[in-house]
Design a protein around this motif. Structure first.
Motif, PDB file in Angstrom:
ATOM      1  N   ALA A  50       8.098  48.768  19.460  1.00 27.43           N
ATOM      2  CA  ALA A  50       8.525  47.661  18.609  1.00 27.43           C
ATOM      3  C   ALA A  50       9.991  47.327  18.860  1.00 27.43           C
ATOM      4  CB  ALA A  50       8.295  48.017  17.142  1.00 27.43           C
ATOM      5  N   VAL A  51      10.832  48.371  19.020  1.00 27.51           N
ATOM      6  CA  VAL A  51      12.244  48.139  19.318  1.00 27.51           C
ATOM      7  C   VAL A  51      12.391  47.470  20.682  1.00 27.51           C
ATOM      8  CG1 VAL A  51      14.462  49.260  19.740  1.00 27.51           C
ATOM      9  CG2 VAL A  51      13.004  50.057  17.865  1.00 27.51           C
ATOM     10  N   LEU A  52      11.642  47.939  21.670  1.00 23.46           N
ATOM     11  CA  LEU A  52      11.706  47.358  23.013  1.00 23.46           C
ATOM     12  C   LEU A  52      11.290  45.889  22.976  1.00 23.46           C
ATOM     13  CD1 LEU A  52      11.938  47.479  26.098  1.00 23.46           C
ATOM     14  CD2 LEU A  52       9.608  48.405  26.154  1.00 23.46           C
ATOM     15  N   ARG A  53      10.232  45.594  22.246  1.00 26.56           N
ATOM     16  CA  ARG A  53       9.752  44.222  22.161  1.00 26.56           C
ATOM     17  C   ARG A  53      10.808  43.307  21.548  1.00 26.56           C
ATOM     18  NH1 ARG A  53       5.564  45.340  19.219  1.00 26.56           N
ATOM     19  NH2 ARG A  53       4.442  46.227  20.986  1.00 26.56           N
ATOM     20  N   GLY A  54      11.468  43.809  20.495  1.00 25.93           N
ATOM     21  CA  GLY A  54      12.510  43.017  19.859  1.00 25.93           C
ATOM     22  C   GLY A  54      13.716  42.815  20.750  1.00 25.93           C
ATOM     23  N   ALA A  55      14.099  43.854  21.511  1.00 20.64           N
ATOM     24  CA  ALA A  55      15.247  43.740  22.411  1.00 20.64           C
ATOM     25  C   ALA A  55      14.984  42.740  23.525  1.00 20.64           C
ATOM     26  CB  ALA A  55      15.584  45.112  22.988  1.00 20.64           C
ATOM     27  N   LEU A  56      13.751  42.753  24.071  1.00 22.67           N
ATOM     28  CA  LEU A  56      13.415  41.805  25.139  1.00 22.67           C
ATOM     29  C   LEU A  56      13.371  40.371  24.605  1.00 22.67           C
ATOM     30  CD1 LEU A  56      10.620  43.861  26.937  1.00 22.67           C
ATOM     31  CD2 LEU A  56      12.951  43.452  27.754  1.00 22.67           C
ATOM     32  N   ALA A  57      12.861  40.198  23.375  1.00 22.49           N
ATOM     33  CA  ALA A  57      12.820  38.872  22.781  1.00 22.49           C
ATOM     34  C   ALA A  57      14.227  38.339  22.522  1.00 22.49           C
ATOM     35  CB  ALA A  57      12.007  38.896  21.490  1.00 22.49           C
ATOM     36  N   ALA A  58      15.140  39.231  22.058  1.00 18.69           N
ATOM     37  CA  ALA A  58      16.517  38.824  21.802  1.00 18.69           C
ATOM     38  C   ALA A  58      17.223  38.448  23.097  1.00 18.69           C
ATOM     39  CB  ALA A  58      17.274  39.944  21.089  1.00 18.69           C
ATOM     40  N   ALA A  59      16.952  39.178  24.179  1.00 22.10           N
ATOM     41  CA  ALA A  59      17.561  38.877  25.476  1.00 22.10           C
ATOM     42  C   ALA A  59      17.094  37.524  25.993  1.00 22.10           C
ATOM     43  CB  ALA A  59      17.231  39.974  26.476  1.00 22.10           C
ATOM     44  N   HIS A  60      15.858  37.171  25.694  1.00 25.34           N
ATOM     45  CA  HIS A  60      15.332  35.881  26.134  1.00 25.34           C
ATOM     46  C   HIS A  60      16.070  34.723  25.447  1.00 25.34           C
ATOM     47  CE1 HIS A  60      12.645  32.639  27.128  1.00 25.34           C
ATOM     48  NE2 HIS A  60      12.283  32.481  25.863  1.00 25.34           N
ATOM     49  N   ARG A  61      16.526  34.948  24.220  1.00 27.87           N
ATOM     50  CA  ARG A  61      17.200  33.888  23.470  1.00 27.87           C
ATOM     51  C   ARG A  61      18.670  33.743  23.860  1.00 27.87           C
ATOM     52  NH1 ARG A  61      13.903  36.175  19.315  1.00 27.87           N
ATOM     53  NH2 ARG A  61      15.642  37.484  18.625  1.00 27.87           N
ATOM     54  N   ARG A  62      19.229  34.767  24.527  1.00 31.78           N
ATOM     55  CA  ARG A  62      20.639  34.697  24.914  1.00 31.78           C
ATOM     56  C   ARG A  62      20.779  33.953  26.237  1.00 31.78           C
ATOM     57  NH1 ARG A  62      20.684  39.915  22.667  1.00 31.78           N
ATOM     58  NH2 ARG A  62      20.245  40.863  24.677  1.00 31.78           N
ATOM     59  N   ALA A  63      21.879  33.223  26.384  1.00 26.04           N
ATOM     60  CA  ALA A  63      22.151  32.486  27.616  1.00 26.04           C
ATOM     61  C   ALA A  63      22.861  33.388  28.621  1.00 26.04           C
ATOM     62  CB  ALA A  63      23.020  31.269  27.311  1.00 26.04           C
ATOM     63  N   GLY A  64      22.614  33.115  29.892  1.00 28.56           N
ATOM     64  CA  GLY A  64      23.323  33.827  30.950  1.00 28.56           C
ATOM     65  C   GLY A  64      22.741  35.173  31.309  1.00 28.56           C
ATOM     66  N   VAL A  65      21.565  35.525  30.815  1.00 29.39           N
ATOM     67  CA  VAL A  65      20.945  36.811  31.135  1.00 29.39           C
ATOM     68  C   VAL A  65      20.109  36.643  32.392  1.00 29.39           C
ATOM     69  CG1 VAL A  65      19.378  38.622  30.372  1.00 29.39           C
ATOM     70  CG2 VAL A  65      20.936  37.543  28.729  1.00 29.39           C
ATOM     71  N   GLY A  66      20.456  37.397  33.431  1.00 32.10           N
ATOM     72  CA  GLY A  66      19.714  37.333  34.694  1.00 32.10           C
ATOM     73  C   GLY A  66      19.122  38.655  35.105  1.00 32.10           C
TER      74      GLY A  66
END
Length: 522
Positions: free
Chosen positions: A470-486
């Motif tokens: 659940a923590v991993l899923r939330g972290a990946l979702a938050a990263a998707h919403r941030r700009a500049g993540v490659g």
């Protein structure tokens, strides 16, 4: 000489008319055999009979050999308005039509309204008095009857009856030829349809599309209102899993035949079921039965294995299936079942080939790549220790060792992913982590880098694994919403590297944004 009787007058009139009517008979005999299509042949027969006997009205009724009623009715002499006013087509169960069906012998009446057997004439039917009827036989089977009424010049004579019997005999030959031609063409269509289904199934159709292909092709060939495929359920019933109709099939999909149904017992036993009227047959129990009439339910089985059932219902009030229809549809079902089994076996072989190929790649990565990388890492580590005096060289070698260690972890993760069956949901904790990151890749536009350390599959308990995911899923979702993540790095550590009291497992998710975002758990 005595006074001439009515019969003598009939004979004199017949003798006078005999010459001119012979060409009419020959023309009628020739005309009834000019078409190989059955419907056209039947219409030719009734038209020729009406003209030959100088009758105002004529009809040809096709007899159902199993149920003693009419299944087809062709008329001559009536306008479209008169046909519309009469309304329903007679079924031949009553009146003089029924008499000829029950007793197929020629019948001649001067006034049918005076005969006590005459009944069932529709209210708006044109007036009829004189009547002549003869059976039409195809070989030894009574195919139907010719009915003629209202002779324009008075009453029907014995010569009319003789001419009509000759025409009926010729009509039987023409009908036999037309039926043979129709059956041959029908058989060709079913064979072509079965070949098309086999070709489609053996060229890569998925299981769901394969069943739909069978249902749709069978519906078209049988001229049915719907084509559906049912498969056995764990509870012992049967459920519609594929449906093809001209309308929306949504209410058909998921319809279930409950366990214990008499129809179900026959189907599970591999026996076909033929229903005259689905809406009234007590054996039919589904909620959609009221929409349909004649139906065939054919087992899809091959080598003693029952795959399912092919059902072909026609609309309510539709034409019943003939014996030829039933035979050809049963043969199609057998061919389709074999094609489904072969297609399933082909997919199993292809899946096995993929597994074997992936297993080979995984072995090569483990035996060659990982071992070489590990040996190179050991050599670099040894070199770094010998060059401990130079801080720059030591830092450079240390970075190279770290990069090699990271590469080894990624290769091992890839090896594990290759060993997972692609179509199966992962059951191990490591596989579930890879499924989460793989699913996130579709949204992120890149594949997160995943590193495992320690025996994560054996040390992580189920409850702890759910919270971590659940923590991993939330972290990946938050990263998707941030700009500049490659790029995203996911690290899962268990055992000595874990945190005491935290189930022996630790999660770290870091992205390459500016500044980078780190999610650590616990």
């Amino acid at each position: 000489m005595g006074e001439a009787t009515d019969e003598d007058q009939d004979r004199d009139r017949d003798r006078d008319d005999g010459g001119p009517r012979l060409p009419l008979l020959l023309e009628a005999v020739l005309s009834v055999g000019t078409d190989l299509e059955l419907r056209a042949t039947l219409q030719h027969i009734v038209d020729s009979a009406t003209e030959l006997t100088d009758a105002r009205y004529g009809a040809l009724g096709v007899v159902d050999p199993d149920h003693d009623h009419l299944t087809g009715f062709y008329t001559a002499g009536m306008t479209d308005e008169e046909v519309a006013a009469v309304g329903h087509v007679p079924d031949g169960r009553t009146g003089l039509l029924g008499v000829l069906i029950r007793d197929p012998r020629p019948l001649r009446l001067d006034d049918l309204t005076a005969d006590p057997r005459s009944a069932g004439v529709p209210a708006h039917h044109p007036p009829m008095h004189s009547f002549l009827g003869v059976p039409i036989r195809v070989h030894t089977e009574v195919f139907g009857n010719l009915y003629l009424t209202e002779k324009r010049t008075g009453r029907f004579t014995e010569e009319d009856l003789a001419l009509l019997r000759i025409l009926a005999a010729q009509a039987g030959i023409a009908i036999g030829n037309a039926r043979l031609y129709g059956t041959t063409r029908q058989r060709e269509r079913w064979i072509e349809g079965a070949a098309a289904v086999t070709t489609a199934l053996l060229t890569g159709e998925s299981a769901e599309n394969a069943l739909m292909t069978v249902a749709e092709q069978a519906r078209i060939l049988a001229d049915a209102s719907a084509g559906v495929v049912l498969q056995p359920t764990p509870e012992g019933g049967m459920e519609i899993v594929a449906a093809s109709t001209n309308d929306d099939p949504g209410d058909l999909i998921g319809t279930t035949i409950a366990p214990g149904s008499p129809v179900l017992e026959q189907l599970l036993g591999g026996e076909p079921v033929f229903v005259d009227d689905s809406s009234t047959d007590p054996r039919m129990t589904t909620h959609v039965r009221s929409r349909f009439g004649p139906s065939m339910m054919l087992p899809l089985q091959s080598g003693g294995k029952l795959i399912g059932t092919l059902a072909l219902p026609r609309r309510r009030g539709g034409a019943p299936y003939s014996a030829v229809d039933r035979l050809l549809a049963s043969q199609f079902a057998s061919q389709a079942a074999l094609a489904l089994v072969l297609a399933d076996a082909r997919q199993d072989r292809e899946r096995l080939a993929v597994y074997e190929d992936r297993d080979r790649i995984a072995r090569d990565l483990h035996d060659l790549v990982v071992q070489r990388l590990f040996a190179t890492e050991m050599m670099l580590e040894s070199t770094r220790r010998r060059a401990a005096g130079s801080s720059d060289e030591d830092a450079l070698l240390g970075k190279a060792v770290d990069e090699l260690d990271s590469t080894i972890q990624e290769v091992r993760t890839t090896i594990f992913a290759l060993q997972q069956p692609p179509a199966d949901a992962p059951t191990s904790f490591r596989g579930r982590v890879l499924r989460e990151t793989g699913g996130a890749a579709a949204l992120l536009g890149f594949q997160p880098s995943v590193h495992f350390s320690g025996a994560v599959d054996t040390l992580v308990e189920e409850a702890e694994a759910d919270r971590l995911l659940a923590v991993l899923r939330g972290a990946l979702a938050a990263a998707h919403r941030r700009a500049g993540v490659g790029a995203i790095t996911v690290e899962v550590t268990a055992g000595d590297g874990g945190v005491a009291g935290g189930g022996g497992v630790r999660l770290r998710v870091e992205d390459d944004a500016t500044p980078p975002t780190v999610v650590a758990w616990p």
